[in-house]
Design an enzyme around this catalytic site. Structure first.
Site, PDB file in Angstrom:
ATOM      1  N   ASN A   8       0.811  -1.099  -0.032  1.00 34.57           N
ATOM      2  CA  ASN A   8      -0.069   0.094   0.009  1.00 34.57           C
ATOM      3  C   ASN A   8       1.139   1.393  -0.119  1.00 34.57           C
ATOM      4  OD1 ASN A   8      -1.806   2.104   0.241  1.00 34.57           O
ATOM      5  ND2 ASN A   8      -2.226   1.263   2.556  1.00 34.57           N
ATOM      6  N   LYS A  10      -0.104   4.173  -0.498  1.00 36.82           N
ATOM      7  CA  LYS A  10      -0.574   5.473   0.135  1.00 36.82           C
ATOM      8  C   LYS A  10      -0.370   6.566  -0.885  1.00 36.82           C
ATOM      9  CE  LYS A  10      -0.062   3.414   4.541  1.00 36.82           C
ATOM     10  NZ  LYS A  10      -0.395   3.622   6.005  1.00 36.82           N
ATOM     11  N   HIS A  95      -9.780   1.600   4.411  1.00 41.29           N
ATOM     12  CA  HIS A  95      -8.629   1.685   5.047  1.00 41.29           C
ATOM     13  C   HIS A  95      -8.656   2.667   6.099  1.00 41.29           C
ATOM     14  CE1 HIS A  95      -4.581   2.940   6.469  1.00 41.29           C
ATOM     15  NE2 HIS A  95      -3.993   1.661   5.668  1.00 41.29           N
ATOM     16  N   GLU A  97      -6.968   4.895   7.231  1.00 35.29           N
ATOM     17  CA  GLU A  97      -6.805   6.327   6.926  1.00 35.29           C
ATOM     18  C   GLU A  97      -7.997   7.139   6.225  1.00 35.29           C
ATOM     19  OE1 GLU A  97      -3.034   5.715   5.053  1.00 35.29           O
ATOM     20  OE2 GLU A  97      -2.292   5.191   7.297  1.00 35.29           O
ATOM     21  N   GLU A 165      -6.162  -4.676  10.789  1.00 31.25           N
ATOM     22  CA  GLU A 165      -4.831  -3.581  11.019  1.00 31.25           C
ATOM     23  C   GLU A 165      -5.173  -2.877  12.040  1.00 31.25           C
ATOM     24  OE1 GLU A 165      -2.592  -2.438   6.910  1.00 31.25           O
ATOM     25  OE2 GLU A 165      -4.498  -1.225   6.846  1.00 31.25           O
ATOM     26  N   GLY A 171       2.299   2.737  10.770  1.00 26.19           N
ATOM     27  CA  GLY A 171       3.218   3.616  10.888  1.00 26.19           C
ATOM     28  C   GLY A 171       3.983   3.988  11.770  1.00 26.19           C
ATOM     29  N   SER A 212       2.863  -1.904  10.467  1.00 23.62           N
ATOM     30  CA  SER A 212       4.241  -1.875  10.898  1.00 23.62           C
ATOM     31  C   SER A 212       4.923  -3.329  10.707  1.00 23.62           C
ATOM     32  CB  SER A 212       4.513  -1.529  12.303  1.00 23.62           C
ATOM     33  OG  SER A 212       4.116  -0.129  12.435  1.00 23.62           O
TER      34      SER A 212
HETATM   35  P1  PGA Z   1       2.579   0.524   7.760  1.00 26.87           P
HETATM   36  O1  PGA Z   1       1.104   0.669   6.945  1.00 26.87           O
HETATM   37  O2  PGA Z   1       3.110  -0.628   7.211  1.00 26.87           O
HETATM   38  O3  PGA Z   1       3.353   1.723   7.178  1.00 26.87           O
HETATM   39  O4  PGA Z   1       2.334   0.461   9.249  1.00 26.87           O
HETATM   40  C1  PGA Z   1       0.279  -0.395   6.716  1.00 26.87           C
HETATM   41  C2  PGA Z   1      -1.075   0.267   6.287  1.00 26.87           C
HETATM   42  O5  PGA Z   1      -1.426   1.330   6.491  1.00 26.87           O
HETATM   43  O6  PGA Z   1      -1.617  -0.413   5.509  1.00 26.87           O
END
Ligand code: PGA
Length: 254
Positions: A8, A10, A95, A97, A165, A171, A212
């Protein structure tokens, strides 16, 4: 099983960065194509070009979102028809976000899931609790509700992915433990069995962990019985880390 690695990206990476990441990914997968299901999800504007780069190999293309209608007066939105036209096979939906920054609700996610299935796209449905929800003991309820609401009315489908998640670790560089993630996968499986037959759950639904993940911890997650793959943000945007994760997938493929 063949481990699944979904990248992903983003709102990051322009075409030159993507090109070098694809070159790195290809180098790590050459000769091992059957041992990892690798999906890259760049921004909408890079989908067409990325598909061109992927044409001659096994790396698949996914989008990070879509709208729930085929066409119409929905300024700024992208329809599933537009995604399939540029070669997308997967789409990330719900997601955290998008739920957080764009006020996406379970009902909206559900409409998108139904529409994606109608167009033969594989939905990667994201669920997960916030820190506050976990600390107040609501993790289970939140995840179960999100799964049920996202899949309401879903009947015939070839494949669905559910990505657990935990919102509070995305992140941060601090993943939850594989055992912690596995216990949520079991809960998701119980929830799925309320909606579909055991056969459908086993053969058509795959469970992913995200939050992460990197080359040093991916092996722990993939070794859990109910974790079939991972959804990765940050670490999937760095060539060496991406290659490291691909190698781990190949090592653990059976
Ligand atoms: P990350 O993001 O691996 O940077 O924690 C995962 C995600 O948002 O799908």
């Amino acid at each position: 099983m063949t481990p699944i690695l979904i990248c992903n990206w983003k709102m990051n990476l322009t075409n030159p960065d993507i090109e070098s990441l694809i070159v790195a990914a290809e180098a790590a997968t050459r000769g091992q194509e059957k041992d990892v299901e690798l999906v890259v999800c760049p921004a909408f504007t890079a989908l067409h070009k990325t598909h061109g780069l992927l044409k001659l190999n096994h790396i698949r293309l996914g989008a990070q979102n879509m709208f729930w209608e085929d066409k119409g007066s929905f300024t700024g939105e992208v329809s599933p028809l537009m995604l399939t036209e540029v070669g997308c096979e997967y789409v990330i939906l719900g997601h955290s976000e998008r739920r957080g920054h764009c006020a996406e609700t379970d009902e909206m996610v559900n409409r998108k899931v139904l529409k994606a299935i109608e167009h033969g796209l594989i939905p990667i449905v994201c669920v997960g609790e916030t820190r506050e929800q976990r600390e107040s003991g609501q993790k289970e309820v939140v995840v179960m509700e999100q799964v049920k609401k996202a899949l309401a009315g879903v009947q015939n489908f070839d494949r669905i992915m559910i990505a657990y998640e935990p919102v509070w670790v995305i992140g941060t560089g601090q993943a939850v433990s594989p055992k912690d993630a596995e216990s949520v996968m079991q809960l998701i499986n119980v929830t799925l069995l309320e909606l579909f037959t055991g056969d459908v759950v086993r053969s058509k639904i795959t469970l992913l962990y995200g939050g992460s993940v990197d080359a040093s911890n991916i092996g722990g997650f993939l070794s859990e019985k109910d974790i079939h793959g991972v959804l990765v943000g940050g670490a999937s945007m760095q060539a060496e880390k991406l290659q490291g994760m691909i190698r781990e997938c190949v090592r653990l493929s059976s």
